[in-house]
Design an enzyme around this catalytic site. Sequence first.
Site, PDB file in Angstrom:
ATOM      1  N   ASP A  39       0.837  -1.206   0.000  1.00  0.00           N
ATOM      2  CA  ASP A  39       0.000   0.000   0.000  1.00  0.00           C
ATOM      3  C   ASP A  39       0.868   1.252   0.000  1.00  0.00           C
ATOM      4  O   ASP A  39       0.699   2.136  -0.840  1.00  0.00           O
ATOM      5  CB  ASP A  39      -0.919  -0.001   1.233  1.00  0.00           C
ATOM      6  CG  ASP A  39      -1.778  -1.253   1.294  1.00  0.00           C
ATOM      7  OD1 ASP A  39      -2.516  -1.484   0.335  1.00  0.00           O
ATOM      8  OD2 ASP A  39      -1.691  -1.999   2.274  1.00  0.00           O
ATOM      9  N   TYR A 215       4.961 -14.933  -0.141  1.00  0.00           N
ATOM     10  CA  TYR A 215       4.136 -15.112   1.066  1.00  0.00           C
ATOM     11  C   TYR A 215       4.333 -16.522   1.624  1.00  0.00           C
ATOM     12  O   TYR A 215       4.986 -17.364   0.985  1.00  0.00           O
ATOM     13  CB  TYR A 215       2.654 -14.905   0.722  1.00  0.00           C
ATOM     14  CG  TYR A 215       2.327 -13.511   0.235  1.00  0.00           C
ATOM     15  CD1 TYR A 215       2.499 -12.408   1.065  1.00  0.00           C
ATOM     16  CD2 TYR A 215       1.862 -13.298  -1.055  1.00  0.00           C
ATOM     17  CE1 TYR A 215       2.198 -11.126   0.614  1.00  0.00           C
ATOM     18  CE2 TYR A 215       1.556 -12.017  -1.507  1.00  0.00           C
ATOM     19  CZ  TYR A 215       1.729 -10.944  -0.672  1.00  0.00           C
ATOM     20  OH  TYR A 215       1.444  -9.681  -1.110  1.00  0.00           O
ATOM     21  N   GLN A 277      13.460   0.867  -1.689  1.00  0.00           N
ATOM     22  CA  GLN A 277      12.583   0.562  -2.816  1.00  0.00           C
ATOM     23  C   GLN A 277      13.279   0.764  -4.166  1.00  0.00           C
ATOM     24  O   GLN A 277      13.151  -0.049  -5.085  1.00  0.00           O
ATOM     25  CB  GLN A 277      11.323   1.421  -2.738  1.00  0.00           C
ATOM     26  CG  GLN A 277      10.196   0.895  -3.586  1.00  0.00           C
ATOM     27  CD  GLN A 277       9.033   1.863  -3.630  1.00  0.00           C
ATOM     28  OE1 GLN A 277       9.214   3.065  -3.789  1.00  0.00           O
ATOM     29  NE2 GLN A 277       7.831   1.350  -3.509  1.00  0.00           N
ATOM     30  N   ARG A 293       5.604 -10.670  -5.494  1.00  0.00           N
ATOM     31  CA  ARG A 293       4.311 -10.923  -4.850  1.00  0.00           C
ATOM     32  C   ARG A 293       3.453  -9.663  -4.887  1.00  0.00           C
ATOM     33  O   ARG A 293       3.898  -8.606  -5.363  1.00  0.00           O
ATOM     34  CB  ARG A 293       4.545 -11.380  -3.418  1.00  0.00           C
ATOM     35  CG  ARG A 293       4.991 -10.265  -2.484  1.00  0.00           C
ATOM     36  CD  ARG A 293       5.281 -10.766  -1.081  1.00  0.00           C
ATOM     37  NE  ARG A 293       5.213  -9.678  -0.120  1.00  0.00           N
ATOM     38  CZ  ARG A 293       5.602  -9.762   1.137  1.00  0.00           C
ATOM     39  NH1 ARG A 293       6.099 -10.885   1.604  1.00  0.00           N
ATOM     40  NH2 ARG A 293       5.484  -8.721   1.946  1.00  0.00           N
ATOM     41  N   GLY A 294       2.242  -9.772  -4.349  1.00  0.00           N
ATOM     42  CA  GLY A 294       1.397  -8.600  -4.107  1.00  0.00           C
ATOM     43  C   GLY A 294       1.087  -7.805  -5.355  1.00  0.00           C
ATOM     44  O   GLY A 294       0.595  -8.335  -6.357  1.00  0.00           O
ATOM     45  N   GLU A 295       1.424  -6.532  -5.303  1.00  0.00           N
ATOM     46  CA  GLU A 295       1.056  -5.638  -6.406  1.00  0.00           C
ATOM     47  C   GLU A 295       2.268  -4.880  -6.949  1.00  0.00           C
ATOM     48  O   GLU A 295       2.547  -4.889  -8.136  1.00  0.00           O
ATOM     49  CB  GLU A 295      -0.016  -4.660  -5.903  1.00  0.00           C
ATOM     50  CG  GLU A 295      -0.447  -3.681  -6.943  1.00  0.00           C
ATOM     51  CD  GLU A 295      -1.767  -3.003  -6.636  1.00  0.00           C
ATOM     52  OE1 GLU A 295      -2.642  -3.613  -5.989  1.00  0.00           O
ATOM     53  OE2 GLU A 295      -1.940  -1.848  -7.065  1.00  0.00           O
ATOM     54  N   ASP A 296       2.990  -4.224  -6.063  1.00  0.00           N
ATOM     55  CA  ASP A 296       4.038  -3.336  -6.571  1.00  0.00           C
ATOM     56  C   ASP A 296       5.252  -4.097  -7.104  1.00  0.00           C
ATOM     57  O   ASP A 296       5.726  -3.803  -8.210  1.00  0.00           O
ATOM     58  CB  ASP A 296       4.450  -2.345  -5.472  1.00  0.00           C
ATOM     59  CG  ASP A 296       5.319  -1.243  -6.036  1.00  0.00           C
ATOM     60  OD1 ASP A 296       4.888  -0.613  -7.039  1.00  0.00           O
ATOM     61  OD2 ASP A 296       6.434  -1.027  -5.546  1.00  0.00           O
ATOM     62  N   SER A 297       5.752  -5.084  -6.359  1.00  0.00           N
ATOM     63  CA  SER A 297       6.917  -5.828  -6.860  1.00  0.00           C
ATOM     64  C   SER A 297       6.528  -6.597  -8.126  1.00  0.00           C
ATOM     65  O   SER A 297       7.357  -6.796  -9.023  1.00  0.00           O
ATOM     66  CB  SER A 297       7.478  -6.770  -5.803  1.00  0.00           C
ATOM     67  OG  SER A 297       6.506  -7.681  -5.355  1.00  0.00           O
TER      68      SER A 297
HETATM   69  O1  TRH Z   1       4.349  -6.105   0.578  1.00  0.00           O
HETATM   70  P1  TRH Z   1       3.343  -6.705  -0.306  1.00  0.00           P
HETATM   71  O2  TRH Z   1       2.930  -8.060   0.069  1.00  0.00           O
HETATM   72  O3  TRH Z   1       2.103  -5.775  -0.402  1.00  0.00           O
HETATM   73  C1  TRH Z   1       0.795  -6.268  -0.459  1.00  0.00           C
HETATM   74  C2  TRH Z   1       0.109  -6.020  -1.741  1.00  0.00           C
HETATM   75  O4  TRH Z   1       0.202  -4.709  -2.162  1.00  0.00           O
HETATM   76  C3  TRH Z   1      -1.347  -6.399  -1.621  1.00  0.00           C
HETATM   77  O5  TRH Z   1      -2.036  -6.157  -2.811  1.00  0.00           O
HETATM   78  C4  TRH Z   1      -1.940  -5.617  -0.509  1.00  0.00           C
HETATM   79  O6  TRH Z   1      -3.240  -5.925  -0.352  1.00  0.00           O
HETATM   80  C5  TRH Z   1      -1.173  -5.939   0.730  1.00  0.00           C
HETATM   81  O7  TRH Z   1       0.169  -5.577   0.562  1.00  0.00           O
HETATM   82  C6  TRH Z   1      -1.712  -5.204   1.897  1.00  0.00           C
HETATM   83  O8  TRH Z   1       3.927  -6.780  -1.804  1.00  0.00           O
HETATM   84  P2  TRH Z   1       4.164  -5.621  -2.875  1.00  0.00           P
HETATM   85  O9  TRH Z   1       2.883  -5.056  -3.351  1.00  0.00           O
HETATM   86  O10 TRH Z   1       5.053  -6.184  -3.863  1.00  0.00           O
HETATM   87  O11 TRH Z   1       4.933  -4.497  -2.087  1.00  0.00           O
HETATM   88  C7  TRH Z   1       6.243  -4.662  -1.652  1.00  0.00           C
HETATM   89  C8  TRH Z   1       6.962  -3.334  -1.660  1.00  0.00           C
HETATM   90  O12 TRH Z   1       8.212  -3.470  -0.999  1.00  0.00           O
HETATM   91  C9  TRH Z   1       7.274  -2.842  -3.061  1.00  0.00           C
HETATM   92  O13 TRH Z   1       7.121  -1.438  -3.128  1.00  0.00           O
HETATM   93  C10 TRH Z   1       8.735  -3.224  -3.253  1.00  0.00           C
HETATM   94  C11 TRH Z   1       9.244  -3.037  -1.876  1.00  0.00           C
HETATM   95  N1  TRH Z   1      10.468  -3.789  -1.529  1.00  0.00           N
HETATM   96  C12 TRH Z   1      11.564  -3.059  -1.119  1.00  0.00           C
HETATM   97  O14 TRH Z   1      11.524  -1.820  -1.104  1.00  0.00           O
HETATM   98  N2  TRH Z   1      12.690  -3.740  -0.750  1.00  0.00           N
HETATM   99  C13 TRH Z   1      12.787  -5.085  -0.772  1.00  0.00           C
HETATM  100  O15 TRH Z   1      13.847  -5.645  -0.418  1.00  0.00           O
HETATM  101  C14 TRH Z   1      11.641  -5.805  -1.220  1.00  0.00           C
HETATM  102  C15 TRH Z   1      11.704  -7.315  -1.275  1.00  0.00           C
HETATM  103  C16 TRH Z   1      10.498  -5.143  -1.580  1.00  0.00           C
END
Ligand code: TRH
Length: 400
Positions: A39, A215, A277, A293-297
């Site tokens: 988020d 996850y 990030q 995973r998720g959305e952003d990565s």
């Molecule tokens: O962290 P997430 O599991 O986020 C999830 C999803 O957004 C999901 O849709 C939402 O409902 C839930 O959160 C609450 O996975 P996501 O979306 O990939 O976000 C990870 C963030 O972390 C992304 O901006 C990349 C960042 N990141 C780093 O900055 N450094 C790292 O070493 C890693 C592995 C990720």
Amino acid sequence: MQYSWQYPCSRKRFQTQLADNSMRRKWDIFCAVIDNFGDIGVCWRLAKQLVHEHGQSVRLWVNNLVSFANIVPEVNPRAQYQIIHCVEICYWQRSFVDTEPADVVIEAFACELPEKYVRAMLQKERNPVWINLEYLSAESWVTEYHGLPSPHPRFSLAKTFFFPGFVPGSGGLLREKDCLTIHDNFDQATERKFFQRKRLSERKTGEIRISLFCYQSAPVENFIQVLSESTVPVLLIVPQGIAADRLSALFNHAPCQTKALINYKQLTIQIIPFMEQTEYDLLLWSCDFNFVRGEDSFVRAQWAIKPFIWNIYPQQEDAHRDKFDAFLTLYTAGLPVKVASAVQAMWHCWNVRCELNNLIWEDFAACYGPLIQHNKNWVNQLLKQEDLASNLVQFAENQL
Ligand code: TRH
């Protein structure tokens, strides 16, 4: 190494910018961190793009600065107010302070604006443009619902649903304007320097490099066994978190101990500190395969072009299943049957924690070349749409 979307900005430059441009629109983005980093990850990228690519003035309201500081170490988790990269960051407390609402208000992922703030929106001479930014999905209904207004049940205000997506008619994806150019210029020498800076192991001859972010649902232990039996050396890079904890437990490795290598037959595992990030992007560019995973990565892995495996965020009553199938169908359309089947088998296995065997992984890994080509075509198709930030600005301007 400085990338444009790191957007360095001093307080002085921030004040000059504000004074310089009285015409810039004011935006408030509200972000409630539910869990994890997605988020805030999305809201932060959006905030930076609005400021630096569209000249907007942005306040980002976040209810969890500790989570934020994980992906942006400059964030002070104790500060009520701070300015980072020209974005004003405000700690969103339960008892909300009196605030003049902005011209455009983004309610991220239906986080529900403070009542006090909504009432203040009503008091404005011109009602702010109120947008509910939704989660990303490839499901076909997204284009039907994108842009629909939803009247407030009590006040004469309406918010608009804005759905990010992969197809024209959706809100598009977050993509900095020079993200792909910088990616294309990321050569082997730069990659080597990045690896040295992060104290990552040098590439051995014939080695496959894999990044792992997933996850609990992913069959990690099973995958380790498969990789250990690989015919070539494998380096598995694991930022601290769920997967790293599981691997630490599996190998009796002290959980807080990063950088130390775990060697198991053909496999070397390197657990690293959670990255900033912007640096995480470089990791995705440097690896041959990315587990995201998720959305952003998940979106960042697509801009990285390398073959990727998505672990979808599990929702109650398996609501994520449709979302998963919709993306897989869209993404694999046009792939030769053999490649599409290899992708489907690997992705399904990874998401339902099934028995991942050597064959499933080897079939997938063998598609490396065709998948690189496919990912380039996929990205070219995605480039036909405007990015999410540009679409939001366009939408807001049309309303104001
Ligand atoms: O962290 P997430 O599991 O986020 C999830 C999803 O957004 C999901 O849709 C939402 O409902 C839930 O959160 C609450 O996975 P996501 O979306 O990939 O976000 C990870 C963030 O972390 C992304 O901006 C990349 C960042 N990141 C780093 O900055 N450094 C790292 O070493 C890693 C592995 C990720």
